[in-house]
Design a protein around this motif. Structure first.
Motif, PDB file in Angstrom:
ATOM      1  N   THR A  30      -1.044  -7.250   7.344  1.00 52.41           N
ATOM      2  CA  THR A  30      -2.150  -6.170   7.179  1.00 52.41           C
ATOM      3  C   THR A  30      -1.697  -5.131   6.173  1.00 52.41           C
ATOM      4  O   THR A  30      -2.424  -4.764   5.574  1.00 52.41           O
ATOM      5  CB  THR A  30      -2.355  -5.678   8.563  1.00 52.41           C
ATOM      6  OG1 THR A  30      -2.677  -6.818   9.448  1.00 52.41           O
ATOM      7  CG2 THR A  30      -3.532  -4.676   8.456  1.00 52.41           C
ATOM      8  N   ILE A  31      -0.380  -4.726   6.304  1.00 58.07           N
ATOM      9  CA  ILE A  31       0.058  -3.470   5.426  1.00 58.07           C
ATOM     10  C   ILE A  31       0.039  -4.019   4.071  1.00 58.07           C
ATOM     11  O   ILE A  31      -0.388  -3.366   3.066  1.00 58.07           O
ATOM     12  CB  ILE A  31       1.651  -3.184   5.730  1.00 58.07           C
ATOM     13  CG1 ILE A  31       1.542  -2.449   7.090  1.00 58.07           C
ATOM     14  CG2 ILE A  31       2.140  -2.315   4.797  1.00 58.07           C
ATOM     15  CD1 ILE A  31       2.865  -2.081   7.552  1.00 58.07           C
ATOM     16  N   GLY A  33      -2.163  -6.179   3.137  1.00 59.21           N
ATOM     17  CA  GLY A  33      -3.521  -6.382   2.779  1.00 59.21           C
ATOM     18  C   GLY A  33      -4.179  -5.141   2.195  1.00 59.21           C
ATOM     19  O   GLY A  33      -5.126  -5.240   1.648  1.00 59.21           O
ATOM     20  N   PHE A  34      -3.625  -3.970   2.717  1.00 59.92           N
ATOM     21  CA  PHE A  34      -3.870  -2.675   2.289  1.00 59.92           C
ATOM     22  C   PHE A  34      -3.903  -2.682   0.619  1.00 59.92           C
ATOM     23  O   PHE A  34      -4.502  -1.658  -0.039  1.00 59.92           O
ATOM     24  CB  PHE A  34      -3.421  -1.337   2.799  1.00 59.92           C
ATOM     25  CG  PHE A  34      -3.856  -1.416   4.231  1.00 59.92           C
ATOM     26  CD1 PHE A  34      -5.226  -0.841   4.417  1.00 59.92           C
ATOM     27  CD2 PHE A  34      -3.194  -1.820   5.326  1.00 59.92           C
ATOM     28  CE1 PHE A  34      -5.698  -0.535   5.738  1.00 59.92           C
ATOM     29  CE2 PHE A  34      -3.684  -1.555   6.657  1.00 59.92           C
ATOM     30  CZ  PHE A  34      -5.055  -0.862   6.753  1.00 59.92           C
ATOM     31  N   PHE A  35      -2.968  -3.287   0.147  1.00 58.78           N
ATOM     32  CA  PHE A  35      -2.678  -3.213  -1.297  1.00 58.78           C
ATOM     33  C   PHE A  35      -3.546  -4.372  -2.167  1.00 58.78           C
ATOM     34  O   PHE A  35      -3.550  -4.032  -3.275  1.00 58.78           O
ATOM     35  CB  PHE A  35      -1.221  -3.697  -1.645  1.00 58.78           C
ATOM     36  CG  PHE A  35      -0.241  -2.500  -1.286  1.00 58.78           C
ATOM     37  CD1 PHE A  35      -0.031  -1.483  -1.708  1.00 58.78           C
ATOM     38  CD2 PHE A  35       0.364  -2.618   0.150  1.00 58.78           C
ATOM     39  CE1 PHE A  35       0.937  -0.622  -1.342  1.00 58.78           C
ATOM     40  CE2 PHE A  35       1.316  -1.903   0.682  1.00 58.78           C
ATOM     41  CZ  PHE A  35       1.489  -0.458  -0.080  1.00 58.78           C
ATOM     42  N   ALA A  37      -6.761  -5.310  -0.702  1.00 57.89           N
ATOM     43  CA  ALA A  37      -8.185  -5.394  -0.292  1.00 57.89           C
ATOM     44  C   ALA A  37      -9.114  -4.857  -1.392  1.00 57.89           C
ATOM     45  O   ALA A  37     -10.061  -5.533  -1.572  1.00 57.89           O
ATOM     46  CB  ALA A  37      -8.358  -4.685   1.222  1.00 57.89           C
ATOM     47  N   ASP A  38      -8.736  -3.808  -2.022  1.00 54.63           N
ATOM     48  CA  ASP A  38      -9.788  -3.252  -3.003  1.00 54.63           C
ATOM     49  C   ASP A  38      -9.896  -4.145  -4.093  1.00 54.63           C
ATOM     50  O   ASP A  38     -11.020  -4.377  -4.761  1.00 54.63           O
ATOM     51  CB  ASP A  38      -9.075  -1.964  -3.569  1.00 54.63           C
ATOM     52  CG  ASP A  38      -7.756  -1.940  -4.148  1.00 54.63           C
ATOM     53  OD1 ASP A  38      -7.050  -3.069  -3.689  1.00 54.63           O
ATOM     54  OD2 ASP A  38      -7.452  -1.023  -5.053  1.00 54.63           O
ATOM     55  N   VAL A  64     -14.797   2.832   3.479  1.00 52.99           N
ATOM     56  CA  VAL A  64     -13.443   2.837   4.470  1.00 52.99           C
ATOM     57  C   VAL A  64     -13.368   1.912   5.265  1.00 52.99           C
ATOM     58  O   VAL A  64     -12.524   0.795   5.574  1.00 52.99           O
ATOM     59  CB  VAL A  64     -13.117   4.188   4.979  1.00 52.99           C
ATOM     60  CG1 VAL A  64     -11.753   4.255   5.998  1.00 52.99           C
ATOM     61  CG2 VAL A  64     -12.974   5.325   3.808  1.00 52.99           C
ATOM     62  N   TYR A  67     -13.037  -1.537   3.785  1.00 51.84           N
ATOM     63  CA  TYR A  67     -11.668  -1.593   3.128  1.00 51.84           C
ATOM     64  C   TYR A  67     -10.911  -1.931   4.107  1.00 51.84           C
ATOM     65  O   TYR A  67      -9.757  -3.008   4.172  1.00 51.84           O
ATOM     66  CB  TYR A  67     -11.325  -0.189   2.627  1.00 51.84           C
ATOM     67  CG  TYR A  67      -9.696  -0.167   1.976  1.00 51.84           C
ATOM     68  CD1 TYR A  67      -9.484  -0.575   0.677  1.00 51.84           C
ATOM     69  CD2 TYR A  67      -8.844   0.104   2.690  1.00 51.84           C
ATOM     70  CE1 TYR A  67      -8.322  -0.915   0.314  1.00 51.84           C
ATOM     71  CE2 TYR A  67      -7.517   0.162   2.142  1.00 51.84           C
ATOM     72  CZ  TYR A  67      -7.474  -0.361   0.767  1.00 51.84           C
ATOM     73  OH  TYR A  67      -6.226  -0.069   0.334  1.00 51.84           O
ATOM     74  N   MET A  68     -10.966  -1.312   5.310  1.00 52.41           N
ATOM     75  CA  MET A  68     -10.159  -1.766   6.504  1.00 52.41           C
ATOM     76  C   MET A  68     -10.327  -3.182   7.032  1.00 52.41           C
ATOM     77  O   MET A  68      -9.316  -3.830   7.405  1.00 52.41           O
ATOM     78  CB  MET A  68     -10.250  -0.669   7.744  1.00 52.41           C
ATOM     79  CG  MET A  68      -9.887   0.680   7.351  1.00 52.41           C
ATOM     80  SD  MET A  68      -8.035   1.047   7.319  1.00 52.41           S
ATOM     81  CE  MET A  68      -7.694   0.998   8.993  1.00 52.41           C
ATOM     82  N   GLN A  69     -11.620  -3.573   7.126  1.00 50.61           N
ATOM     83  CA  GLN A  69     -11.886  -4.826   7.671  1.00 50.61           C
ATOM     84  C   GLN A  69     -11.268  -5.879   7.013  1.00 50.61           C
ATOM     85  O   GLN A  69     -10.608  -6.927   7.210  1.00 50.61           O
ATOM     86  CB  GLN A  69     -13.524  -5.186   7.789  1.00 50.61           C
ATOM     87  CG  GLN A  69     -14.170  -4.175   8.692  1.00 50.61           C
ATOM     88  CD  GLN A  69     -15.752  -4.592   8.799  1.00 50.61           C
ATOM     89  OE1 GLN A  69     -16.171  -4.932   7.791  1.00 50.61           O
ATOM     90  NE2 GLN A  69     -16.331  -4.335   9.949  1.00 50.61           N
ATOM     91  N   ALA A  71      -8.623  -5.591   4.908  1.00 57.58           N
ATOM     92  CA  ALA A  71      -7.024  -5.493   5.163  1.00 57.58           C
ATOM     93  C   ALA A  71      -6.746  -6.356   6.262  1.00 57.58           C
ATOM     94  O   ALA A  71      -5.660  -6.895   6.435  1.00 57.58           O
ATOM     95  CB  ALA A  71      -6.756  -4.216   5.475  1.00 57.58           C
TER      96      ALA A  71
END
Length: 251
Positions: A30-31, A33-35, A37-38, A64, A67-69, A71
């Motif tokens: 998931t971490i 995925g934050f990189f 996701a955008d 937001v 974006y979180m979903q 990730a």
């Protein structure tokens, strides 16, 4: 403490360890995925189905939230092979040697089917649904104002269930190998299974006959394929157990 109680505690401890491993890999994925996701969101916004749509945020937190979903979804997808392997490792001691080797091969097949289900929904069904809804809006002279949250929520609602539904043959094969279900049982409940699949198709598609059939027909075909796979797996299970019993007797 009896030997049986110790065995139960051992199983619980083993299950707890494997759940923690899965959670650890999920957090790491998931971490990661934050990189990305955008980049995934921007790519989907420029796809043919969305490039002519203007995305709007009706609430300050909508971008937001999306974006979180994404990730979290990326984290789930990346951690899925680890979760499947840990599941296999937990139940494999109760399988015969040949069954262990065969069931381990289910992991790449499961991943392939998930990707196939999502791809079918995104590249075949989703464009049809978007075109249908756009035509209805034009006929009713309705000016669509698309919210980014609503668009991507609808996209995920339509595509992700297909990835899970396409797991049906693997799940059936796995449960047959474990002796939980049989092809005879699947044949007996066919009409009830068809009804459930029809309801599922109705829940994930708009109220329009053609799109409903585009979902229902593949699901019914998947179920029939699952019965065939179950029959093959069932014969292999019986053969493997017979061979194992012969080996045990000879020893």
């Amino acid at each position: 403490m009896t030997e049986q109680e110790m065995s139960i505690y051992d199983h619980i401890g083993e299950l707890r360890k494997r759940i923690l491993i899965v959670l650890f890999f999920f957090v790491i994925a998931t971490i990661g995925g934050f990189f990305i996701a955008d980049k995934v969101i921007v790519y989907l916004q420029h796809a043919d189905e969305a490039k002519n749509l203007t995305m709007n945020a009706f609430r300050l937190a909508d971008p937001v939230k999306i974006y979180m979903q994404f990730a979290v979804i990326i984290g789930c997808v990346l951690a899925a092979p680890v979760a499947l392997y840990q599941l296999w490792a937990f139940i494999s001691p109760g399988l015969y040697e040949k069954e262990r080797k065969v069931t381990l091969g289910y992991i790449p097949v499961s991943i392939f089917l998930f990707i196939g289900g999502v791809s079918f929904s995104y590249f075949v069904l989703f464009p049809f649904v978007v075109d249908f809804m756009t035509r209805v809006s034009d006929e009713l002279n309705v000016n669509q104002v698309i919210g980014i949250n609503e668009y991507f929520s609808f996209l995920m609602q339509l595509t992700l269930p297909f990835g899970l539904l396409f797991q049906l043959p693997v799940v059936v094969m796995f449960l047959t190998r474990l002796g939980i279900i049989t092809p005879m049982f699947l044949s007996q409940i066919r009409k009830y299974a068809y009804f459930v699949l029809l309801v599922i198709a109705a829940l994930i598609t708009p109220p329009e006959l053609l799109s409903h059939m585009m979902v229902t027909v593949p699901l019914l075909i998947l179920y029939e394929i699952s019965i065939i796979i179950s029959r093959i797996s069932y014969r292999k299970v019986l053969k493997a157990r017979a061979e194992q019993e012969r080996e045990d007797v000879s020893m």
